[in-house]
Design a protein around this motif. Sequence first.
Motif, short mmCIF file in Angstrom:
data_model
loop_
_atom_site.label_atom_id
_atom_site.label_comp_id
_atom_site.label_asym_id
_atom_site.label_seq_id
_atom_site.Cartn_x
_atom_site.Cartn_y
_atom_site.Cartn_z
N MET A 1 39.04 55.82 75.45
CA MET A 1 39.78 57.04 75.70
C MET A 1 38.78 58.19 75.84
O MET A 1 37.93 58.38 74.99
CB MET A 1 40.74 57.29 74.52
N THR A 2 38.93 58.95 76.89
CA THR A 2 38.03 60.08 77.10
C THR A 2 38.45 61.25 76.23
O THR A 2 39.56 61.28 75.69
CB THR A 2 38.05 60.53 78.57
N ALA A 3 37.58 62.24 76.10
CA ALA A 3 37.90 63.42 75.29
C ALA A 3 39.10 64.15 75.85
O ALA A 3 39.96 64.63 75.11
CB ALA A 3 36.69 64.35 75.22
N ALA A 4 39.22 64.24 77.17
CA ALA A 4 40.36 64.92 77.80
C ALA A 4 41.66 64.17 77.51
O ALA A 4 42.69 64.77 77.22
CB ALA A 4 40.13 65.05 79.30
N THR A 5 41.61 62.83 77.60
CA THR A 5 42.79 62.03 77.31
C THR A 5 43.20 62.17 75.85
O THR A 5 44.38 62.28 75.54
CB THR A 5 42.52 60.55 77.64
N ALA A 6 42.22 62.18 74.96
CA ALA A 6 42.51 62.34 73.53
C ALA A 6 43.14 63.71 73.27
O ALA A 6 44.09 63.83 72.49
CB ALA A 6 41.24 62.18 72.71
N ALA A 7 42.65 64.75 73.93
CA ALA A 7 43.21 66.09 73.76
C ALA A 7 44.64 66.14 74.27
O ALA A 7 45.51 66.73 73.64
CB ALA A 7 42.35 67.12 74.47
N ASP A 8 44.91 65.50 75.42
CA ASP A 8 46.27 65.46 75.96
C ASP A 8 47.21 64.71 75.02
O ASP A 8 48.34 65.12 74.81
CB ASP A 8 46.28 64.78 77.34
N VAL A 13 51.56 64.90 70.84
CA VAL A 13 52.04 64.55 69.50
C VAL A 13 52.45 65.81 68.72
O VAL A 13 53.45 65.81 68.01
CB VAL A 13 50.95 63.76 68.73
N LEU A 14 51.69 66.88 68.86
CA LEU A 14 51.96 68.10 68.10
C LEU A 14 53.02 69.00 68.72
O LEU A 14 53.61 69.84 68.04
CB LEU A 14 50.66 68.90 67.92
N ALA A 15 53.31 68.84 70.02
CA ALA A 15 54.27 69.70 70.70
C ALA A 15 55.65 69.74 70.03
O ALA A 15 56.21 70.83 69.85
CB ALA A 15 54.38 69.30 72.17
N PRO A 16 56.22 68.61 69.63
CA PRO A 16 57.54 68.68 68.97
C PRO A 16 57.50 69.47 67.65
O PRO A 16 58.42 70.23 67.35
CB PRO A 16 57.91 67.21 68.71
N ALA A 17 56.43 69.32 66.89
CA ALA A 17 56.32 70.06 65.63
C ALA A 17 56.22 71.56 65.90
O ALA A 17 56.84 72.36 65.20
CB ALA A 17 55.10 69.59 64.84
N THR A 21 59.12 74.17 64.53
CA THR A 21 58.76 75.13 63.50
C THR A 21 58.45 76.51 64.04
O THR A 21 58.49 77.49 63.29
CB THR A 21 57.51 74.65 62.72
N GLY A 22 58.13 76.61 65.34
CA GLY A 22 57.72 77.89 65.89
C GLY A 22 56.31 78.29 65.51
O GLY A 22 55.88 79.41 65.75
N VAL A 23 55.57 77.38 64.91
CA VAL A 23 54.20 77.65 64.47
C VAL A 23 53.24 76.97 65.44
O VAL A 23 53.33 75.77 65.68
CB VAL A 23 53.97 77.12 63.04
N ARG A 24 52.33 77.75 66.00
CA ARG A 24 51.32 77.22 66.91
C ARG A 24 50.30 76.43 66.09
O ARG A 24 49.70 76.95 65.15
CB ARG A 24 50.63 78.36 67.65
N ILE A 25 50.12 75.16 66.43
CA ILE A 25 49.19 74.30 65.71
C ILE A 25 47.88 74.25 66.49
O ILE A 25 47.85 73.78 67.62
CB ILE A 25 49.77 72.89 65.52
N ASP A 26 46.83 74.78 65.88
CA ASP A 26 45.52 74.77 66.52
C ASP A 26 44.49 74.25 65.52
O ASP A 26 44.81 74.04 64.35
CB ASP A 26 45.16 76.17 67.03
#
Length: 72
Positions: A1-8, A13-17, A21-26
């Motif tokens: 898995m490339t770094a770009a694929t891992a980031a996508d 995975v985090l988008a539903p959370a 919650t309305g909290v930006r996960i970074d």
Amino acid sequence: MTAATAADHGAAVLAPAERLTGVRIDPELLAAAEYQVGEVPQEPAEEWESVTVDITDAHGVRTYVRVRRDQL
């Protein structure tokens, strides 16, 4: 898995959370977060009365549910 694929994959995975919650996960939020874990044994206990789920979201809102054995 490339770094770009891992980031996508991580973003997907985090988008539903984030949406729920309305909290930006970074990365900064994850690095500063406090994590609590518990150990679940491989074998269930012979006798148990209930199961408790206790979650506090990023806004400090607590969800607490206790389910008795006879409710399952």
